[in-house]
Write a protein that holds these residues in place. Sequence first.
Motif, PDB file in Angstrom:
ATOM      1  N   HIS A 133      61.981  32.531   4.360  1.00 42.28           N
ATOM      2  CA  HIS A 133      62.579  31.451   5.132  1.00 42.28           C
ATOM      3  C   HIS A 133      64.054  31.288   4.786  1.00 42.28           C
ATOM      4  CE1 HIS A 133      61.239  29.606   1.309  1.00 42.28           C
ATOM      5  NE2 HIS A 133      62.323  28.865   1.443  1.00 42.28           N
ATOM      6  N   ARG A 134      64.785  30.699   5.729  1.00 36.46           N
ATOM      7  CA  ARG A 134      66.164  30.286   5.503  1.00 36.46           C
ATOM      8  C   ARG A 134      66.155  28.818   5.121  1.00 36.46           C
ATOM      9  NH1 ARG A 134      68.385  29.853  10.066  1.00 36.46           N
ATOM     10  NH2 ARG A 134      70.511  29.680   9.318  1.00 36.46           N
ATOM     11  N   LEU A 135      66.923  28.470   4.106  1.00 34.10           N
ATOM     12  CA  LEU A 135      66.924  27.109   3.591  1.00 34.10           C
ATOM     13  C   LEU A 135      68.138  26.352   4.123  1.00 34.10           C
ATOM     14  CD1 LEU A 135      65.502  25.142   1.612  1.00 34.10           C
ATOM     15  CD2 LEU A 135      67.160  25.882  -0.103  1.00 34.10           C
ATOM     16  N   ILE A 136      67.901  25.213   4.744  1.00 31.37           N
ATOM     17  CA  ILE A 136      68.967  24.330   5.202  1.00 31.37           C
ATOM     18  C   ILE A 136      68.915  23.074   4.341  1.00 31.37           C
ATOM     19  CG2 ILE A 136      70.007  23.187   7.192  1.00 31.37           C
ATOM     20  CD1 ILE A 136      69.665  26.258   7.380  1.00 31.37           C
ATOM     21  N   TYR A 137      69.993  22.832   3.599  1.00 28.94           N
ATOM     22  CA  TYR A 137      69.983  21.757   2.609  1.00 28.94           C
ATOM     23  C   TYR A 137      71.098  20.762   2.902  1.00 28.94           C
ATOM     24  CZ  TYR A 137      69.758  19.406  -1.916  1.00 28.94           C
ATOM     25  OH  TYR A 137      69.628  18.468  -2.914  1.00 28.94           O
ATOM     26  N   SER A 138      70.769  19.486   2.885  1.00 27.54           N
ATOM     27  CA  SER A 138      71.744  18.431   3.133  1.00 27.54           C
ATOM     28  C   SER A 138      72.227  17.861   1.816  1.00 27.54           C
ATOM     29  CB  SER A 138      71.114  17.319   3.980  1.00 27.54           C
ATOM     30  OG  SER A 138      71.966  16.184   3.984  1.00 27.54           O
ATOM     31  N   THR A 139      73.549  17.921   1.613  1.00 25.54           N
ATOM     32  CA  THR A 139      74.113  17.335   0.395  1.00 25.54           C
ATOM     33  C   THR A 139      74.255  15.824   0.516  1.00 25.54           C
ATOM     34  OG1 THR A 139      76.332  17.766   1.260  1.00 25.54           O
ATOM     35  CG2 THR A 139      75.371  19.428  -0.186  1.00 25.54           C
ATOM     36  N   LYS A 140      73.967  15.292   1.702  1.00 25.38           N
ATOM     37  CA  LYS A 140      74.021  13.844   1.882  1.00 25.38           C
ATOM     38  C   LYS A 140      72.670  13.210   1.573  1.00 25.38           C
ATOM     39  CE  LYS A 140      75.244  10.272   5.242  1.00 25.38           C
ATOM     40  NZ  LYS A 140      75.744  10.005   6.621  1.00 25.38           N
ATOM     41  N   THR A 141      71.600  13.795   2.128  1.00 20.74           N
ATOM     42  CA  THR A 141      70.273  13.224   1.905  1.00 20.74           C
ATOM     43  C   THR A 141      69.528  13.925   0.779  1.00 20.74           C
ATOM     44  OG1 THR A 141      69.209  14.721   3.476  1.00 20.74           O
ATOM     45  CG2 THR A 141      70.135  12.687   4.354  1.00 20.74           C
ATOM     46  N   HIS A 142      70.033  15.091   0.350  1.00 23.69           N
ATOM     47  CA  HIS A 142      69.382  15.905  -0.682  1.00 23.69           C
ATOM     48  C   HIS A 142      67.960  16.286  -0.276  1.00 23.69           C
ATOM     49  CE1 HIS A 142      72.781  15.264  -3.339  1.00 23.69           C
ATOM     50  NE2 HIS A 142      72.702  13.969  -3.070  1.00 23.69           N
ATOM     51  N   ARG A 143      67.812  16.549   0.999  1.00 24.75           N
ATOM     52  CA  ARG A 143      66.536  17.034   1.518  1.00 24.75           C
ATOM     53  C   ARG A 143      66.735  18.397   2.162  1.00 24.75           C
ATOM     54  NH1 ARG A 143      62.511  13.262   1.487  1.00 24.75           N
ATOM     55  NH2 ARG A 143      63.151  11.089   1.175  1.00 24.75           N
ATOM     56  N   ALA A 144      65.680  19.184   2.132  1.00 26.49           N
ATOM     57  CA  ALA A 144      65.763  20.559   2.624  1.00 26.49           C
ATOM     58  C   ALA A 144      64.866  20.750   3.838  1.00 26.49           C
ATOM     59  CB  ALA A 144      65.361  21.538   1.524  1.00 26.49           C
TER      60      ALA A 144
END
Length: 643
Positions: A36-47
Amino acid sequence: MKPNGDRYLVVSGMPEGRIPDREFTLRLGPAVLQDHRLIYSTKTHRAEAYFQIEAENLSGNIPVDFSLDGEAFQNNGAVLDLQGSSLLINDVDVETTSPSGGTMHTISGRGFGSTGWTLPLVMENTTGEDLNHAPVPVIFNSREHIETGRMSPDCSDLRILHWETGRELKYWIESGINSEATLLWVKYGDDSPLMNRFSHLDESGYYLSFGESGTESSGDSTIVYDYFPELLDEGLKVWVSANRLAETQQDGDPISSWPNMASPTFLTQADPSAKPSLKFNQLNQLPAANFNGSAYLQINGFPRQVSEGLTVFSVIKSDPGHDPQGRLISIGNGDRETDNVRQGRERGWRVFGVKRAYSDSITAIGSGRRFAGHSHYMTADVAELLVFSNLQSNSTGVGMDRIRKYLERKYAIGRSARGVVEANRLLGPTRFYLGENLIESVTILDSRTATFVAPPLPPFGNREDLSPLAMSTLPIGPVSLTMMVERDGETAGSGQPLTYFLPAYDQWSRDNLPQGRRGGLEDSDGDGIMNLLEFATSSNISEPTGGPLFSVSSPEIAAPYMEFHRNTRATDVLLSVEYSSNLRDWTTVPEHSPDLTVIAPSPPDESGLLRMRYSPSARSPEIYYRLRATKIPIADPPPRDAN
């Protein structure tokens, strides 16, 4: 679905700060999805995990099984509805327009992609550096797309898009417009609403988009200058990049003048035997100026007096067997060389930065040899040269450190983040057609929604120029054109045509009815028949009608029927037959019903009046009939009818 048609299954809802292991696997029917490709938010810290669906034979409702270790699967009831085709038109919100066009319409479907050309962009960031506010360099061949007409000659139509949200990223083209190595910088702005950013965990999808006509440039140089403020230092007097030369020169061309981005004056050389030459694709696809041991460039417009010193940076590769005394910079005062920066002993590409304390006059300064005479020639390739008339700071994160980081990132020296364009995955624009004619006004809002302004209908006399399969001239007068979408050879049609209706009623009412009595639901002659029905049946509007609008055959005949007149000039009115057995519940006879026929006039005339006959194939002991006239809406107005 990505612009190139790739399909992905997205898994979200993970705990804050947690990312799945690489063994995290999905099973989609018989297909196993891994890597899988991981999409990570540095604002919500959710992936979010993006699994690409490569199997082409999957369709319908398919159960989804999950596995944390890639071996033991479990199902929580999740089902994925996969459609067969990646390109589809589901609906057009308003299906009618006037012959002059100009009305706005919305198309819904899937796989719309972009109205421009697109190139996937992969962000490589192996350093673990958080790039939320740092610009990232991207290099691509704009000349190829300009020469083929895909891109504007000045690259003003270029946009950088984030696939997961469809938002535009800030960018600036620094150099190389219309060259094989166009250098641009990309970053998320501080005011960006995007949540998925260039963190070292982020594997979001990005792409370059271009080819939208009439687009103005949205480039913003502040994304570089705000992060590397030293490039705006008033002491920067020389800033030359070989990539600027590539905008107007070819591989191997001699360099007689080198544009200076820090000054209106150029670096120059008039002597043909002393000119360096331009070499393409030397470092990170970028070109360099080749100094072959006899080349020298004069630096013009440099301050005549320096009180503090000089700072010199260069991206340089010395030739094997070079003279370490070769002059990268030579400074003269009169006939005496008062200082210099030598190319040194190192080989291979490097960022070379040095400071020189200096407080003397400068009458001449240049690059390639000793400023006067014929000694200490430099044999090297120089991709970039910066000369400051001051001493830059040695503190961490500013001055020397920041300039070095700028050059290392730009030329991909060492482990630095960069964007890589996948040039072999060019995707053509999505095109929408009415009949066989391209709709020029389409705006694609996202992969499922597009809008367009209806084009004018071709003149009546030219209708035969349209494809018979794309147009049907109905007995009631409108012209219907089928809609189609096409993307890289894949096509999909809409079951709903766009229909052009001539606004005939308004003209007829102005010509025949008194002002204030022109409404379609009014009865201007007081005979109980609404104006719209009188117009649709060509009834005499100047005096009351003495009988019904239609005649009924004798009940004794074997095949009873009813007849009425249809005014073919009433092109914006639908006239339909309805029947009922109880005068409450009415059923409309389809306009293409075989029971509804046209009785040709005998002899033929040009009155525009048709005699219509309805012969019901199904017999009923007792049935009621009525005519309904409906004013066809143009774009947004609601329909009006009379019966």
